[in-house]
Structure formats: C-alpha cells, structure tokens
Design a protein around this motif. Structure first.
Motif, short mmCIF file in Angstrom:
data_model
loop_
_atom_site.label_atom_id
_atom_site.label_comp_id
_atom_site.label_asym_id
_atom_site.label_seq_id
_atom_site.Cartn_x
_atom_site.Cartn_y
_atom_site.Cartn_z
N ALA A 67 12.98 -23.14 105.66
CA ALA A 67 14.40 -22.23 105.94
C ALA A 67 14.60 -22.73 107.47
O ALA A 67 15.72 -22.77 107.83
CB ALA A 67 14.35 -21.02 105.65
N TYR A 76 10.16 -19.64 102.90
CA TYR A 76 9.95 -18.75 101.76
C TYR A 76 8.90 -19.07 100.69
O TYR A 76 8.91 -20.37 100.25
CB TYR A 76 11.35 -18.42 101.14
CG TYR A 76 12.21 -17.61 102.17
CD1 TYR A 76 12.04 -16.00 102.40
CD2 TYR A 76 12.94 -18.22 102.86
CE1 TYR A 76 12.87 -15.45 103.48
CE2 TYR A 76 13.86 -17.64 103.94
CZ TYR A 76 13.67 -16.42 104.23
OH TYR A 76 14.67 -15.73 104.97
N SER A 133 26.64 -22.36 109.34
CA SER A 133 27.05 -22.14 107.92
C SER A 133 26.16 -21.41 107.10
O SER A 133 25.09 -21.15 107.71
CB SER A 133 27.64 -23.53 107.22
OG SER A 133 26.18 -24.31 107.41
N SER A 134 26.50 -20.77 105.99
CA SER A 134 25.80 -20.04 105.14
C SER A 134 24.60 -20.88 104.61
O SER A 134 24.71 -21.87 104.34
CB SER A 134 26.56 -19.48 103.88
OG SER A 134 25.87 -18.67 102.99
N GLY A 135 23.45 -20.05 104.76
CA GLY A 135 22.18 -20.67 104.58
C GLY A 135 21.48 -21.57 105.50
O GLY A 135 20.42 -22.25 105.40
N SER A 136 22.16 -21.43 106.49
CA SER A 136 21.45 -22.42 107.91
C SER A 136 20.37 -21.78 108.52
O SER A 136 19.42 -22.51 109.36
CB SER A 136 22.63 -22.51 109.06
OG SER A 136 23.09 -21.34 109.55
N GLY A 137 20.05 -20.36 108.16
CA GLY A 137 18.82 -19.63 108.71
C GLY A 137 18.92 -18.67 109.96
O GLY A 137 17.85 -18.32 110.42
N LYS A 138 20.15 -18.17 109.98
CA LYS A 138 20.45 -17.21 111.11
C LYS A 138 19.73 -15.82 110.73
O LYS A 138 19.01 -15.44 111.65
CB LYS A 138 22.02 -16.90 111.00
CG LYS A 138 22.88 -18.09 111.45
CD LYS A 138 24.22 -17.81 111.23
CE LYS A 138 24.84 -17.37 109.84
NZ LYS A 138 24.75 -18.30 108.79
N SER A 139 19.77 -15.54 109.58
CA SER A 139 19.37 -14.17 109.27
C SER A 139 17.45 -14.09 109.15
O SER A 139 16.94 -13.42 109.74
CB SER A 139 19.37 -13.65 107.78
OG SER A 139 20.86 -13.26 107.77
N THR A 140 17.20 -15.48 108.68
CA THR A 140 15.76 -15.78 108.75
C THR A 140 14.93 -15.59 110.15
O THR A 140 14.16 -15.09 110.50
CB THR A 140 15.51 -17.23 108.17
OG1 THR A 140 16.12 -17.30 106.74
CG2 THR A 140 14.09 -17.29 108.11
#
Ligand SMILES: Nc1ncnc2c1ncn2[C@@H]1O[C@H](COP(=O)(O)OP(=O)(O)OP(=O)(O)O)[C@@H](O)[C@H]1O
Ligand SMILES: [Mg+2]
Length: 270
Positions: free
Chosen positions: A48, A41, A67-74
């Motif tokens: 990310a 980003y 976990s949260s922040g691991s890059g799934k949505s990215t």
C-alpha cells in the motif's frame, strides 16, 4: 460508533500491543522522520506504501492529496502506530517508534477522523471524552476556539444536551466543530486529520475552516485534505499515487509545475 469503540479499545487495551517495558514518552516536540517505510496489508497482493522517505519538522503542516486508494489513510495510521511498517522505520523526535510505549505517544496525538463520530452522551462528554478531569473553563476554551461555543449555548440544555441517536440533531458542520473541540482540548503536539468530504453550506464552511486553522497552528499536522483552503495553508503538499510520493511542494509551486497536483486541482480538488 464502531470506529470510536475500536479506537478506544485499542487505546485502553494493554495486551493488544507490546508496550510493556518500552520507553514512555513524557513530552514530544513533534518531529517525524520516515525512512524507507513500506506497508503491506495482510493478504494484500501488493504494498500500500512503497519506501516512503519523509522529514517533517515539528510544527509543520503537511497536506496529503491523491486519488482514492493512493495510501493517504495508511500513512496516517502508520504515524499513529495503529499499524507498523512492514519494512523501514518511523522516528518521533529521532527515536524509533518501535521502541516507544505507544500509549504514551498517543497522549500527544489527536485524530480528527473523516466522519466525526459523536457518541450517545452530552456535548460536554463528547468533547472531554477520555479526560474525566477536564475543567469547565478548558471545555469552554476548546468550544470557543472550535467556533462551537455559540451554537452549544443555544442548545436546550447547553453543553449538557445529549447528542447522538436520541439527542440533539446537529448539522454536519456542528459535528465537525465538536470533533475539532475534542482535539483542541487535548492540546496535542501532533494532529492527524482526515478531512471530511461532505459539502457544507458557506457559513459552516467558513466557520469550520477558521476552527481548523486554529487547531493546526503550532502543531505538527498531517492532513488528508479535500478543501482547497486547507491545502493552500499547508507548508508542504505531498501528492501520493499508488503508494508513492510523486510530487511535493506548496500550492503555487505545484500548480506551476503542471503535473499531477495541477490535474487534481483542476478536477475534483477544490
Ligand atoms: N484493511 C485493508 N486491507 C487490505 N488492503 C487495504 C486495507 N485498507 C486499505 N487497503 C488498500 O491499501 C491501499 C491504500 O489505501 P488507503 O486507505 O491508504 O487509501 P486512501 O488514499 O486513504 O484512499 P481514500 O481517499 O479512498 O480514503 C489501497 O489499495 C487499499 O485498497
Ligand atoms: Mg483514506
């Protein structure tokens, strides 16, 4: 509202993206290939996602956990073309997405976001959003496949009932099923799903699960999965950690391995 508005703006705004002169995509089979995909980003200190290599067959269901922040949505946003790899390539049916007209690519992709957004308007408008020529029988079929037809028929004005701030109050499970109907009516080849985390009552849960299974069938699906039932149905589970794929396999395999997935499974997931 904000996210729907911004998604609509990006999809309709011809100048926001450099699609001019790029190859349009009349049809897709849905095979996705990621080669060394790294994403950082703007202003971020680190990447990310780091050098992701992935081959997804047409019609395959991939569950992303981590976990949260691991890059799934990215990862979902990269496949959607909302963000472009900082390095590496993403290929659709073997063609670099960087050379494709993404507006035409997105006609073959449906997105079901984590918080299903309904806007002011009728149920029908919410389902057929962006498809002014949708026929009644198509809307009916989509609602039916999404397990939404029964409750919609019971609304005061059926699918002409207004929803949103000044309209019918719908439960979380009902909203999710309308979001599923909205995706189904587009009959996409590729489906990107950020599964809701909100807990539903048992009946809604079963109804949403069944509708999701119908939605995913036969389409290339990337799902950020929170429900154990979704992960179990996936052809392949990818466990992301700090922007890397640290485990891959199906549910039984990964539980048997006793690694990251098994730990997640014993904890929050399911
Ligand atoms: N717009 C942004 N600007 C800068 N960094 C971002 C942005 N969005 C995400 N990140 C960072 O990128 C990394 C991956 O985020 P991402 O949203 O893909 O995680 P996630 O796995 O979807 O998490 P969650 O389960 O919480 O949704 C995180 O370190 C996050 O802080
Ligand atoms: Mg996310």
């Amino acid at each position: 509202m904000e996210s729907v508005r911004s998604i609509a703006e990006v999809m309709q705004e011809p100048d926001l993206e450099l699609n001019e002169g790029r190859q349009s995509v009349p049809s897709v089979s849905g095979r996705l290939t990621l080669r060394g995909v790294t994403y950082r980003y703007a202003d971020a200190d680190g990447d990310a996602l780091h050098g992701i290599d992935l081959d997804i067959a047409a019609g395959e269901t991939i569950a992303l956990v981590g976990s949260s922040g691991s890059g799934k949505s990215t990862l979902l946003n990269l496949v959607l073309g909302f963000v472009r790899p900082t390095s590496g390539r993403i290929l659709l049916d073997g063609v670099d997405m960087g050379s494709l007209d993404l507006r035409t690519v997105r006609q073959h992709i449906s997105v079901v976001p984590q918080e299903s957004v309904l806007f002011e308007g009728t149920v029908r408008e919410n389902v057929a959003y962006g498809l002014p020529a949708a026929r009644d029988r198509e809307v009916t079929a989509a609602l039916e496949a999404a397990n939404a037809l029964d409750f919609v028929r019971e609304l005061p004005e059926g699918w002409d009932t207004r929803v949103g701030q000044h309209g019918a109050r719908l439960s979380g499970g009902q909203r999710q099923r309308l979001a599923i109907a909205r995706a189904l009516i587009r009959d996409p080849r590729i489906l990107l799903l950020d599964e809701a985390t909100s807990a539903l009552d048992a009946e809604s849960e079963a109804s949403v699960r069944d509708a999701l299974a119908r939605l995913m069938r036969g389409r290339t699906t990337l799902v950020v999965a929170h429900r154990l039932s979704t992960v179990r149905q996936a052809d392949r589970i990818l466990v992301l950690e700090s922007g890397r794929i640290v485990e891959a396999g199906d549910h039984e395999e990964l539980v048997g391995r006793g690694g990251r997935y098994a730990a997640l499974h014993a904890g929050s997931l399911g």
